[in-house]
Design an enzyme around this catalytic site. Structure first.
Site, PDB file in Angstrom:
ATOM      1  CG  ASP A 101      -1.894   1.150   1.208  1.00 44.60           C
ATOM      2  OD1 ASP A 101      -2.861   1.079   0.419  1.00 44.60           O
ATOM      3  OD2 ASP A 101      -1.708   2.114   1.975  1.00 44.60           O
ATOM      4  CD  GLU A 145      -4.416   4.315  -1.767  1.00 43.77           C
ATOM      5  OE1 GLU A 145      -4.666   4.696  -0.605  1.00 43.77           O
ATOM      6  OE2 GLU A 145      -5.244   4.392  -2.685  1.00 43.77           O
TER       7      GLU A 145
END
Length: 236
Positions: A101, A145
């Protein structure tokens, strides 16, 4: 009279023969045209089938590839982890999952804009992809993301080495991130989970474990160590 009649019959037979030859020649020419048309039709049909197969292949690729990063999308990830789960269960081999992440990505978008954010995600996807050397390994855009790496036949120790390589490559790329509170550059949090699948279990437990490892709280000391040496949030 008899001779004359025979002559006439002979002439009639010759004419019939001539007529038959003409008819046969005409039919042969007609058959050649029909055969040629059939060949053309078959050729056109084969070309159409090849073109259709190519379109289907492209559509299949589009359905499995993330349009932004050009790596596997969530659909392909779900299919791949299910396949590898049953394969590793059959072979009694470990299956390891890494969740990645991008830290403080919202502030990256806020600071640089969404176009720059998209470019950042493309670069991160390329960095992760470049670290995977085996054909069976897969990186996918899990959502937003967040990325996921599937490592068949890999124990946690091997996955940690892959994660370290990802972090090193990301650190070397020096993607500037003015909105981050932990670094001047783009960083990623990673969570690792590993197990030997069984036929009576599902990959959702592995995914939950990797997700939990990904979002474990990081202390300031841990962040400092993460930046200086290795990421401390890599939890097998």
């Amino acid at each position: 009279m008899h001779i004359e009649r025979l002559k006439q019959e002979l002439e009639e037979l010759k004419q019939e023969k001539t007529d038959l030859e003409i008819l046969l020649e005409t039919n042969n020419e007609h058959l050649d045209v029909v055969e040629l048309e059939l060949h053309r039709e078959i050729s056109d049909r084969l070309k159409a089938e090849v073109a259709l197969q190519e379109v289907n292949r492209r559509l299949q690729n589009l359905s499995c590839v993330d349009s932004l990063t050009q790596i596997a999308n969530r659909r392909q990830f779900d299919q791949a982890i299910a396949q590898e789960w049953w394969r590793m269960a059959r072979e009694k081999q470990p299956l390891t999952l890494i969740f990645c992440d991008v830290d403080y990505f919202k502030t990256y978008n806020d600071h640089y804009g969404h176009q720059a954010g998209d470019h950042c995600l493309k670069q991160v996807a390329q960095i992760i992809s470049a670290t995977l050397e085996r054909p069976g390994d897969l990186v996918a855009r899990y959502g937003g993301e967040e990325f996921a790496v599937i490592l068949p036949n890999t124990e946690a120790e091997g996955a940690i080495k892959v994660a370290q390589k990802i972090q090193m490559q990301l650190r070397n790329s020096q993607l500037v991130h003015a909105g981050s509170v932990i670094s001047d550059y783009v960083t990623m949090s990673l969570g690792i989970a590993s197990t030997i699948p069984t036929s009576d279990s599902e990959p959702v437990a592995l995914m939950a474990k990797a997700d939990k490892a990904l979002y474990q709280p990081k202390t300031k000391d841990a962040i400092a160590l993460f930046l200086q040496t290795l990421p401390t949030n890599l939890t097998p």
